[in-house]
Design a protein around this motif. Structure first.
Motif, PDB file in Angstrom:
ATOM      1  N   THR A 184       0.833  -1.213   0.000  1.00 38.26           N
ATOM      2  CA  THR A 184       0.000   0.000   0.000  1.00 38.26           C
ATOM      3  C   THR A 184       0.861   1.255   0.000  1.00 38.26           C
ATOM      4  O   THR A 184       0.604   2.206  -0.739  1.00 38.26           O
ATOM      5  N   ASN A 185       1.911   1.240   0.838  1.00 34.93           N
ATOM      6  CA  ASN A 185       2.802   2.402   0.906  1.00 34.93           C
ATOM      7  C   ASN A 185       3.584   2.591  -0.389  1.00 34.93           C
ATOM      8  O   ASN A 185       3.818   3.721  -0.821  1.00 34.93           O
ATOM      9  N   LEU A 186       4.008   1.478  -1.005  1.00 34.45           N
ATOM     10  CA  LEU A 186       4.728   1.581  -2.280  1.00 34.45           C
ATOM     11  C   LEU A 186       3.826   2.170  -3.363  1.00 34.45           C
ATOM     12  O   LEU A 186       4.258   3.021  -4.152  1.00 34.45           O
ATOM     13  N   ASP A 187       2.562   1.704  -3.388  1.00 34.52           N
ATOM     14  CA  ASP A 187       1.606   2.262  -4.355  1.00 34.52           C
ATOM     15  C   ASP A 187       1.376   3.743  -4.074  1.00 34.52           C
ATOM     16  O   ASP A 187       1.268   4.561  -5.001  1.00 34.52           O
ATOM     17  N   LYS A 188       1.290   4.069  -2.774  1.00 31.01           N
ATOM     18  CA  LYS A 188       1.069   5.465  -2.394  1.00 31.01           C
ATOM     19  C   LYS A 188       2.243   6.340  -2.820  1.00 31.01           C
ATOM     20  O   LYS A 188       2.057   7.469  -3.309  1.00 31.01           O
ATOM     21  N   ILE A 189       3.470   5.808  -2.638  1.00 36.54           N
ATOM     22  CA  ILE A 189       4.661   6.548  -3.058  1.00 36.54           C
ATOM     23  C   ILE A 189       4.672   6.715  -4.569  1.00 36.54           C
ATOM     24  O   ILE A 189       4.990   7.801  -5.085  1.00 36.54           O
ATOM     25  N   GLU A 190       4.327   5.641  -5.282  1.00 36.33           N
ATOM     26  CA  GLU A 190       4.313   5.698  -6.747  1.00 36.33           C
ATOM     27  C   GLU A 190       3.346   6.760  -7.244  1.00 36.33           C
ATOM     28  O   GLU A 190       3.682   7.588  -8.098  1.00 36.33           O
ATOM     29  N   TYR A 238       3.266  14.752  -6.853  1.00 35.71           N
ATOM     30  CA  TYR A 238       4.183  15.765  -6.309  1.00 35.71           C
ATOM     31  C   TYR A 238       4.951  16.455  -7.438  1.00 35.71           C
ATOM     32  O   TYR A 238       5.090  17.683  -7.450  1.00 35.71           O
ATOM     33  N   GLN A 239       5.442  15.659  -8.390  1.00 35.04           N
ATOM     34  CA  GLN A 239       6.189  16.239  -9.509  1.00 35.04           C
ATOM     35  C   GLN A 239       5.293  17.136 -10.353  1.00 35.04           C
ATOM     36  O   GLN A 239       5.726  18.191 -10.834  1.00 35.04           O
ATOM     37  N   THR A 240       4.043  16.729 -10.532  1.00 31.12           N
ATOM     38  CA  THR A 240       3.088  17.560 -11.270  1.00 31.12           C
ATOM     39  C   THR A 240       2.847  18.874 -10.533  1.00 31.12           C
ATOM     40  O   THR A 240       2.772  19.944 -11.148  1.00 31.12           O
ATOM     41  N   ALA A 241       2.739  18.794  -9.189  1.00 30.87           N
ATOM     42  CA  ALA A 241       2.516  20.004  -8.381  1.00 30.87           C
ATOM     43  C   ALA A 241       3.706  20.949  -8.475  1.00 30.87           C
ATOM     44  O   ALA A 241       3.546  22.172  -8.533  1.00 30.87           O
ATOM     45  N   VAL A 242       4.937  20.382  -8.487  1.00 28.83           N
ATOM     46  CA  VAL A 242       6.135  21.210  -8.612  1.00 28.83           C
ATOM     47  C   VAL A 242       6.151  21.930  -9.954  1.00 28.83           C
ATOM     48  O   VAL A 242       6.428  23.138 -10.034  1.00 28.83           O
TER      49      VAL A 242
END
Length: 275
Positions: free
Chosen positions: A120-126, A132-136
């Motif tokens: 779940t955490n790996l999917d969340k990170i993915e 996050y990159q889109t927001a940047v």
């Protein structure tokens, strides 16, 4: 410990021992195996059956040289059938195979749960990394757009000030040229009056001289008198704008830091001592 499956049953000593009990380290015939599994104390025992069985070496009780059959939950150690009678009779015990299966089940659930959590955490990170990159990129685009807009406003103001200054310059220069031309014309007239005055001094007839002087006076009356002249000036009143004040025109960047915490599973004082 028996070494082959060709011997006789260790219980009845008559039938062929083709079934090896992993907990009791004994070879049993089919009839004794059935009776063994009907017993409450050994109903969860497991067997190896066949002609080519090579039982793995087992840990034995160092005190009685017997297989571990039970597990003392109070002492948290495996015990043999003699230990349970002599030292652990009043203790909470369970069949070791049952304890093993319970622990296996617990570990399986724990592993599955932790793996599920990590997936779940790996999917969340993915997914979160992409967001996050889109927001940047969006923040960079907005900052650039805002900066260009402020530059445009500044350039527009600069051009407006320069245009206003140039237009005022043109108007003032035209006015000065007009006044200059008038003064130059008056200067020519005054030079003529000066010449006429000089010539009048040569006239001996008083009447003619008076007439000439009055004519000169009338010409002088037409010419501009003493005038105060104000030359136009210009000055740019600069504002003392600091870099900080300019920075205030921009927005702020807000960050949400990474929050990562590890939930530790409370450790039990489990020794699993094997003698």
């Amino acid at each position: 410990m028996a070494q082959s499956a060709s011997k006789s049953c260790d219980i009845c000593m008559r039938g062929p021992g083709h079934n090896y009990c992993e907990q009791c380290d004994q070879w049993l015939c089919e009839n004794c195996k059935t009776l063994h599994l009907r017993s409450k104390i050994s109903r969860n025992h497991t067997f190896l059956s066949g002609q080519n069985i090579n039982p793995e070496e087992k840990l034995l009780c160092t005190e009685h040289d017997k297989n571990f059959i039970f597990y003392c939950n109070a002492c948290d150690i495996p015990i043999c059938k003699l230990c349970i009678v002599k030292k652990h009779k009043q203790h909470d015990t369970s069949e070791i195979n049952e304890s093993t299966q319970e622990l296996q089940s617990e570990l399986k659930k724990m592993i599955d749960s932790k793996m599920k959590c990590i997936r779940t955490n790996l999917d969340k990170i993915e997914q979160g990394t992409g967001c996050y990159q889109t927001a940047v990129k969006e923040a960079i685009r907005t900052i650039t757009e805002e900066g260009n807009q402020i530059k445009l406003w500044i350039d527009k103001k600069v051009q407006a000030l320069i245009k206003s200054l140039e237009e005022q310059e043109t108007t003032s220069l035209q006015a000065l040229q007009s006044i200059r031309t008038k003064f130059e014309n008056d200067m020519e007239m005054l030079k003529k009056c000066q010449n006429n005055f000089a010539e009048s001094e040569t006239i001996t007839d008083a009447t003619k001289r008076l007439k000439e002087l009055k004519l000169i006076k009338s010409q002088l009356d037409v010419a501009a008198g003493k005038q105060s002249m104000v030359i136009p000036t210009v000055k740019y009143n600069k504002k003392n704008v600091s870099e900080r004040e300019l920075i205030y025109l921009f927005g702020d960047i807000s960050f949400r830091e990474i929050v990562y915490s590890v939930e530790q599973t409370p450790k039990k004082d489990t020794r699993y001592l094997l003698y």
